[in-house]
Design a protein around this motif. Structure first.
Motif, PDB file in Angstrom:
ATOM      1  N   PRO A 237      45.309  -9.524  50.519  1.00 12.65           N
ATOM      2  CA  PRO A 237      45.014 -10.246  51.758  1.00 12.65           C
ATOM      3  C   PRO A 237      45.818  -9.758  52.958  1.00 12.65           C
ATOM      4  CG  PRO A 237      45.270 -11.786  49.930  1.00 12.65           C
ATOM      5  CD  PRO A 237      45.703 -10.449  49.425  1.00 12.65           C
ATOM      6  N   MET A 238      47.031  -9.229  52.727  1.00 12.75           N
ATOM      7  CA  MET A 238      47.864  -8.771  53.838  1.00 12.75           C
ATOM      8  C   MET A 238      47.717  -7.282  54.112  1.00 12.75           C
ATOM      9  SD  MET A 238      49.142 -11.562  54.889  1.00 12.75           S
ATOM     10  CE  MET A 238      50.061 -10.800  56.221  1.00 12.75           C
ATOM     11  N   HIS A 239      46.855  -6.609  53.342  1.00 13.25           N
ATOM     12  CA  HIS A 239      46.587  -5.181  53.553  1.00 13.25           C
ATOM     13  C   HIS A 239      47.888  -4.376  53.550  1.00 13.25           C
ATOM     14  CE1 HIS A 239      44.838  -1.541  55.668  1.00 13.25           C
ATOM     15  NE2 HIS A 239      43.906  -1.819  54.776  1.00 13.25           N
ATOM     16  N   LEU A 240      48.694  -4.605  52.519  1.00 15.75           N
ATOM     17  CA  LEU A 240      49.918  -3.822  52.356  1.00 15.75           C
ATOM     18  C   LEU A 240      49.527  -2.409  51.920  1.00 15.75           C
ATOM     19  CD1 LEU A 240      52.216  -6.391  50.510  1.00 15.75           C
ATOM     20  CD2 LEU A 240      51.969  -5.998  52.973  1.00 15.75           C
ATOM     21  N   THR A 241      49.964  -1.410  52.649  1.00 10.31           N
ATOM     22  CA  THR A 241      49.441  -0.064  52.452  1.00 10.31           C
ATOM     23  C   THR A 241      50.304   0.775  51.520  1.00 10.31           C
ATOM     24  OG1 THR A 241      50.546   0.616  54.501  1.00 10.31           O
ATOM     25  CG2 THR A 241      48.225   0.022  54.651  1.00 10.31           C
ATOM     26  N   ASP A 242      49.607   1.410  50.588  1.00  9.03           N
ATOM     27  CA  ASP A 242      50.210   2.377  49.670  1.00  9.03           C
ATOM     28  C   ASP A 242      49.208   3.512  49.532  1.00  9.03           C
ATOM     29  OD1 ASP A 242      51.509   3.771  47.725  1.00  9.03           O
ATOM     30  OD2 ASP A 242      51.273   2.283  46.147  1.00  9.03           O
ATOM     31  N   ALA A 243      49.052   4.265  50.613  1.00  8.55           N
ATOM     32  CA  ALA A 243      47.981   5.252  50.674  1.00  8.55           C
ATOM     33  C   ALA A 243      48.163   6.371  49.663  1.00  8.55           C
ATOM     34  CB  ALA A 243      47.878   5.824  52.085  1.00  8.55           C
ATOM     35  N   ALA A 244      49.390   6.712  49.337  1.00 11.37           N
ATOM     36  CA  ALA A 244      49.610   7.788  48.368  1.00 11.37           C
ATOM     37  C   ALA A 244      48.987   7.434  47.024  1.00 11.37           C
ATOM     38  CB  ALA A 244      51.102   8.068  48.213  1.00 11.37           C
TER      39      ALA A 244
ATOM     40  N   LEU B 285      52.755  -6.472  44.133  1.00 11.06           N
ATOM     41  CA  LEU B 285      52.323  -6.529  45.529  1.00 11.06           C
ATOM     42  C   LEU B 285      50.887  -6.046  45.678  1.00 11.06           C
ATOM     43  CD1 LEU B 285      55.551  -5.180  47.250  1.00 11.06           C
ATOM     44  CD2 LEU B 285      54.643  -7.495  47.466  1.00 11.06           C
ATOM     45  N   ARG B 286      50.483  -5.115  44.814  1.00 11.15           N
ATOM     46  CA  ARG B 286      49.110  -4.611  44.879  1.00 11.15           C
ATOM     47  C   ARG B 286      48.114  -5.566  44.251  1.00 11.15           C
ATOM     48  NH1 ARG B 286      51.516   0.707  44.080  1.00 11.15           N
ATOM     49  NH2 ARG B 286      51.510   0.379  41.820  1.00 11.15           N
ATOM     50  N   THR B 287      48.501  -6.284  43.181  1.00  8.74           N
ATOM     51  CA  THR B 287      47.505  -6.977  42.360  1.00  8.74           C
ATOM     52  C   THR B 287      47.578  -8.494  42.388  1.00  8.74           C
ATOM     53  OG1 THR B 287      48.950  -6.824  40.415  1.00  8.74           O
ATOM     54  CG2 THR B 287      47.374  -5.024  40.780  1.00  8.74           C
ATOM     55  N   ARG B 288      48.696  -9.080  42.866  1.00 10.17           N
ATOM     56  CA  ARG B 288      48.841 -10.533  42.833  1.00 10.17           C
ATOM     57  C   ARG B 288      48.865 -11.083  44.258  1.00 10.17           C
ATOM     58  NH1 ARG B 288      50.235 -12.558  37.819  1.00 10.17           N
ATOM     59  NH2 ARG B 288      50.692 -10.964  36.245  1.00 10.17           N
ATOM     60  N   THR B 289      47.978 -12.016  44.523  1.00  9.44           N
ATOM     61  CA  THR B 289      47.838 -12.496  45.897  1.00  9.44           C
ATOM     62  C   THR B 289      49.107 -13.168  46.410  1.00  9.44           C
ATOM     63  OG1 THR B 289      46.820 -14.553  45.100  1.00  9.44           O
ATOM     64  CG2 THR B 289      45.339 -12.760  45.736  1.00  9.44           C
ATOM     65  N   ALA B 290      49.749 -13.989  45.584  1.00 12.73           N
ATOM     66  CA  ALA B 290      50.960 -14.673  46.048  1.00 12.73           C
ATOM     67  C   ALA B 290      52.039 -13.666  46.419  1.00 12.73           C
ATOM     68  CB  ALA B 290      51.477 -15.637  44.973  1.00 12.73           C
ATOM     69  N   ALA B 291      52.193 -12.624  45.603  1.00  7.60           N
ATOM     70  CA  ALA B 291      53.177 -11.587  45.903  1.00  7.60           C
ATOM     71  C   ALA B 291      52.795 -10.827  47.163  1.00  7.60           C
ATOM     72  CB  ALA B 291      53.291 -10.633  44.718  1.00  7.60           C
TER      73      ALA B 291
ATOM     74  N   PRO C  76      52.292   8.516  57.559  1.00  6.14           N
ATOM     75  CA  PRO C  76      52.911   7.726  58.623  1.00  6.14           C
ATOM     76  C   PRO C  76      53.309   6.346  58.110  1.00  6.14           C
ATOM     77  CG  PRO C  76      50.530   7.792  58.906  1.00  6.14           C
ATOM     78  CD  PRO C  76      50.845   8.733  57.781  1.00  6.14           C
ATOM     79  N   ASP C  77      54.177   5.684  58.848  1.00  2.74           N
ATOM     80  CA  ASP C  77      54.695   4.378  58.425  1.00  2.74           C
ATOM     81  C   ASP C  77      53.585   3.363  58.195  1.00  2.74           C
ATOM     82  OD1 ASP C  77      57.225   5.380  58.525  1.00  2.74           O
ATOM     83  OD2 ASP C  77      57.753   4.445  60.434  1.00  2.74           O
ATOM     84  N   ARG C  78      52.503   3.428  58.986  1.00  5.05           N
ATOM     85  CA  ARG C  78      51.445   2.429  58.858  1.00  5.05           C
ATOM     86  C   ARG C  78      50.749   2.501  57.502  1.00  5.05           C
ATOM     87  NH1 ARG C  78      46.574   5.051  59.674  1.00  5.05           N
ATOM     88  NH2 ARG C  78      46.772   7.111  60.630  1.00  5.05           N
ATOM     89  N   LEU C  79      50.925   3.599  56.762  1.00  7.23           N
ATOM     90  CA  LEU C  79      50.276   3.752  55.465  1.00  7.23           C
ATOM     91  C   LEU C  79      51.242   3.591  54.296  1.00  7.23           C
ATOM     92  CD1 LEU C  79      47.828   6.726  56.172  1.00  7.23           C
ATOM     93  CD2 LEU C  79      47.395   4.269  56.302  1.00  7.23           C
ATOM     94  N   THR C  80      52.451   3.077  54.575  1.00  3.25           N
ATOM     95  CA  THR C  80      53.441   2.878  53.504  1.00  3.25           C
ATOM     96  C   THR C  80      54.116   1.513  53.619  1.00  3.25           C
ATOM     97  OG1 THR C  80      55.180   3.967  54.820  1.00  3.25           O
ATOM     98  CG2 THR C  80      53.903   5.360  53.309  1.00  3.25           C
ATOM     99  N   THR C  81      53.406   0.503  54.103  1.00  6.91           N
ATOM    100  CA  THR C  81      54.039  -0.804  54.291  1.00  6.91           C
ATOM    101  C   THR C  81      54.331  -1.497  52.969  1.00  6.91           C
ATOM    102  OG1 THR C  81      51.918  -1.959  54.509  1.00  6.91           O
ATOM    103  CG2 THR C  81      52.914  -1.098  56.530  1.00  6.91           C
ATOM    104  N   LEU C  82      53.626  -1.155  51.900  1.00  9.43           N
ATOM    105  CA  LEU C  82      53.891  -1.798  50.611  1.00  9.43           C
ATOM    106  C   LEU C  82      55.283  -1.412  50.105  1.00  9.43           C
ATOM    107  CD1 LEU C  82      51.378  -2.570  47.892  1.00  9.43           C
ATOM    108  CD2 LEU C  82      53.481  -1.448  47.178  1.00  9.43           C
ATOM    109  N   ASP C  83      55.697  -0.171  50.336  1.00  2.75           N
ATOM    110  CA  ASP C  83      57.052   0.241  49.960  1.00  2.75           C
ATOM    111  C   ASP C  83      58.090  -0.638  50.645  1.00  2.75           C
ATOM    112  OD1 ASP C  83      55.840   2.250  48.592  1.00  2.75           O
ATOM    113  OD2 ASP C  83      56.630   3.898  49.783  1.00  2.75           O
ATOM    114  N   ARG C  84      57.898  -0.856  51.946  1.00  2.00           N
ATOM    115  CA  ARG C  84      58.878  -1.631  52.706  1.00  2.00           C
ATOM    116  C   ARG C  84      58.873  -3.088  52.265  1.00  2.00           C
ATOM    117  NH1 ARG C  84      56.555   1.182  56.852  1.00  2.00           N
ATOM    118  NH2 ARG C  84      55.912  -0.654  58.061  1.00  2.00           N
ATOM    119  N   ALA C  85      57.680  -3.627  51.946  1.00  2.00           N
ATOM    120  CA  ALA C  85      57.605  -5.010  51.465  1.00  2.00           C
ATOM    121  C   ALA C  85      58.335  -5.157  50.134  1.00  2.00           C
ATOM    122  CB  ALA C  85      56.146  -5.434  51.320  1.00  2.00           C
TER     123      ALA C  85
END
Length: 640
Positions: free
Chosen positions: A73-80, A141-147, A121-130
């Motif tokens: 839901p938050m579109h946390l990015t892990d493009a790699a 973070l990828r598979t559980r909505t609450a996380a 770029p940073d916009r495609l790696t926000t899941l790492d930072r989260a």
């Protein structure tokens, strides 16, 4: 260190959350997950909900990534991770220019390896930072909505801290943090993104998500943020140049080259003087089949092909590549190219469960509304075409025509954003229907997304499948252009032979119980349309049928002038019919009338270019999944 320690205490709660694919939910569990994450991270709930809505419309997509590697839901990015798993292939072999007056220019795309994390770029790696902020494992973070929601809230809170502003309970104080969350590298895109988020806060939203839950954001019309906060983020100013975009989007100038190679060859578009020379009647929606950086590299290659605009999925950023007066090489049909504007949307048609962000849908809709108003283009599916709706020019070109943006593009939502929702305009016995299945719940099986013949991941679709009889056991209708031997169509994701798409209108041939038959490619085509779960709405429309005395009339992929209209020095272009038959007694919905026109532009030197217009008039019709043209003299027109 303190943030990580605090996050560790949350792990038991978050790990116990149901996976994104869970089939049973408490009625308000997703709403409560947003509220709980907002409270723990000190983010106003309306800000968290609105950011999520702009990214995913609160959907989890079964844990599958978006077209730019965003999860949940938050579109946390892990493009790699996402791009390494996505299929990278094109979907057709058409000559993008689509003019047989010149040697074909196919513009075959080079397959590039997925980028490494270090190159993203940073916009495609926000899941790492989260993950670093919360201590929650990346997989969760990828598979559980609450996380995922917790990770997004943590990123917003971190952005607020980085701005030097307190964790205020007033949403208006969070404009800068929201702008930073977009990941945009320039002030215009970050501001446009944040403006959209606060527009959602002011107007409110409520919808049933893909997990079947109702999530609501109450309207707060009095919220008045301070856009000036973006100035402190240290972002660059975009290269505006001679852009032609509405003020409500972020648009920068990244020009496509116009270059001569010698021996009469040049690229990658044609100079023109539209709409003085020719009217602009169509907007063509594409997907890029490439990442953003690859897309920009392609359109700046003088040996490749071209289009007017590219749109980025993560934040809706727009790049314009040529003046609108010039002609791009994008649709595979020279008649359409000469009279259209091409919009390439970052994405992959066949990526399993691929999805586009709300940010890109909204940005695209604003651009289309601007173009429609500027050039008086009707906002309907006869004028706002998918690339997969553009006809082949000749029988030989039909099998190679592209099929993007494909069955996963949400035309119903897109047209709601355009202010032209598809609604019923007639009673139950109407002679015309508008295709409109319920996108999220309508999930026909497609095959071939990754492996030929293997079912794609389940996904909402705006297309209905067409059968030869009122039964799903009947064979699919045939497309003799795609399969000259007469073989039936398939369920392949790139097979448009037995497919009608949301917003397209067809004349009704018969109704039988829960089934409706339409005239399609010269035959009756049936689709399930029960009143309890309709896949089409009844409509009124203008239709045509062969004039009296004609058993059939030819169908064309382009509306070219008659031979006598061509001046000396301009080769006559053949008006060759396609291999279909429009028979007496059949009816097809009319888009509009158009004169026969041909843009003669085979040279780099524009002084020899000519627009040839004839006396012959044509009608555009919705003939199959693609539009087509018939001579006005061959048909009679009526209202149904």
């Amino acid at each position: 260190m303190g943030a990580l320690a605090s996050a560790a205490l949350l792990l038991p709660l978050l790990s116990a959350a149901p996976p994104a694919t869970a089939g049973t939910w408490e009625p308000d569990s997703l709403q409560r997950q947003f509220a709980a994450a907002a409270e723990r991270q000190g983010v106003p709930p309306s800000v968290l909900l609105a950011v999520s809505y702009l990214q995913s419309r609160w959907d989890a997509h079964g844990g599958a990534p978006s077209v730019t590697g965003g999860y949940g839901p938050m579109h946390l990015t892990d493009a790699a991770t996402a791009l390494a798993e996505a299929p990278h292939h094109s979907h057709g072999a058409e000559d993008a220019r689509g003019d047989d007056a010149r040697a074909p220019r196919h513009g075959a795309r080079t397959v590039t390896p997925p980028p490494t994390r270090e190159r993203l770029p940073d916009r495609l790696t926000t899941l790492d930072r989260a993950a670093a902020l919360t201590g929650i494992p990346e997989r969760d973070l990828r598979t559980r909505t609450a996380a995922n929601i917790e990770g997004g809230a943590a990123l917003l809170a971190a952005a607020q801290r980085a701005s030097g502003r307190p964790a205020s309970a007033d949403p208006a104080d969070w404009f800068g943090a929201v702008a930073r969350y977009s990941g945009a590298e320039d002030t215009a895109t970050a501001t446009a993104y944040a403006n959209d988020v606060f527009d959602v806060i002011r107007t409110g939203e409520s919808r049933t998500t893909d997990s079947g839950q109702v999530v609501t954001l109450a309207a707060a019309p009095g919220v008045a943020p301070a856009p000036g906060q973006v100035a402190s983020l240290g972002l660059r100013k975009p290269s505006s140049g001679p852009t032609e975009c509405p003020r409500t989007v972020a648009c920068e100038w990244i020009p496509a080259p116009y270059e001569e190679f010698g021996d009469g060859d040049y690229g990658n578009h044609d100079k023109a003087n539209r709409p003085v020379s020719q009217s602009i009647d169509y907007i063509v929606v594409h997907d890029t089949e490439a990442s953003w950086d690859v897309t920009l590299g392609l359109v700046q290659d003088p040996t490749y092909v071209s289009w007017q605009y590219s749109l980025r999925s993560s934040d809706g950023h727009i790049a314009q590549h040529m003046p609108l007066k010039d002609v791009g090489w994008h649709a595979g049909n020279w008649f359409v190219n000469a009279k259209s504007v091409g919009l390439e949307h970052e994405g992959f048609l066949t990526a399993p469960d691929s999805w586009y962000t709300e940010a890109m849908y909204r940005s695209s809709a604003r651009l289309v509304r601007y173009l429609a108003q500027r050039y008086d283009i009707p906002l309907d599916r006869q004028h706002v075409l998918g690339h997969d709706n553009v006809p082949g020019t000749l029988t030989s070109t039909i099998p190679g025509m592209h099929t993007d943006p494909g069955p996963y593009w949400d035309w119903a939502h897109y047209f709601r954003l355009l202010g032209r929702p598809f609604t019923a305009s007639a009673g139950p016995d109407s002679g015309v229907v508008t295709i409109r299945p319920a996108y999220a719940a309508h999930q026909p099986v497609y095959t071939g997304c990754v492996t030929a013949g293997v079912a794609c991941a389940p996904h909402g679709s705006g297309a209905v499948r067409l059968f030869t009889g009122p039964s799903t056991d009947a064979p699919l209708v045939r497309d003799v252009g795609l399969r000259p031997g007469g073989a039936e169509s398939t369920t392949g994701v790139n097979d448009t032979g037995a497919r009608a798409s949301t917003g397209q209108q067809y004349a009704v041939a018969e109704r039988r119980g829960d089934w409706t038959a339409i005239w399609y490619l010269g035959q009756k085509a049936w689709f399930p349309n029960p009143r309890s779960e309709p896949t089409a709405v009844n409509a009124r429309g203008t239709v045509l049928t062969p004039r009296e005395g004609l058993a059939e009339v030819p169908v064309y992929g382009r509306a070219y002038p008659e031979a006598s209209a061509y001046p000396a020095g301009v080769p006559v272009q053949a008006v060759s019919p396609l291999p279909y038959r429009l028979l007496a007694g059949q009816s097809y919905v009319v888009g509009e009338g158009t004169p026969g026109e041909y843009l003669f532009a085979p040279t780099f030197d524009t002084s020899a270019h000519r627009v040839v217009r004839g006396q012959e008039q044509y009608y555009e019709i919705q003939f199959g999944h693609r539009v087509a043209f018939v001579r006005a003299a061959d048909v009679r027109v009526s209202r149904r």
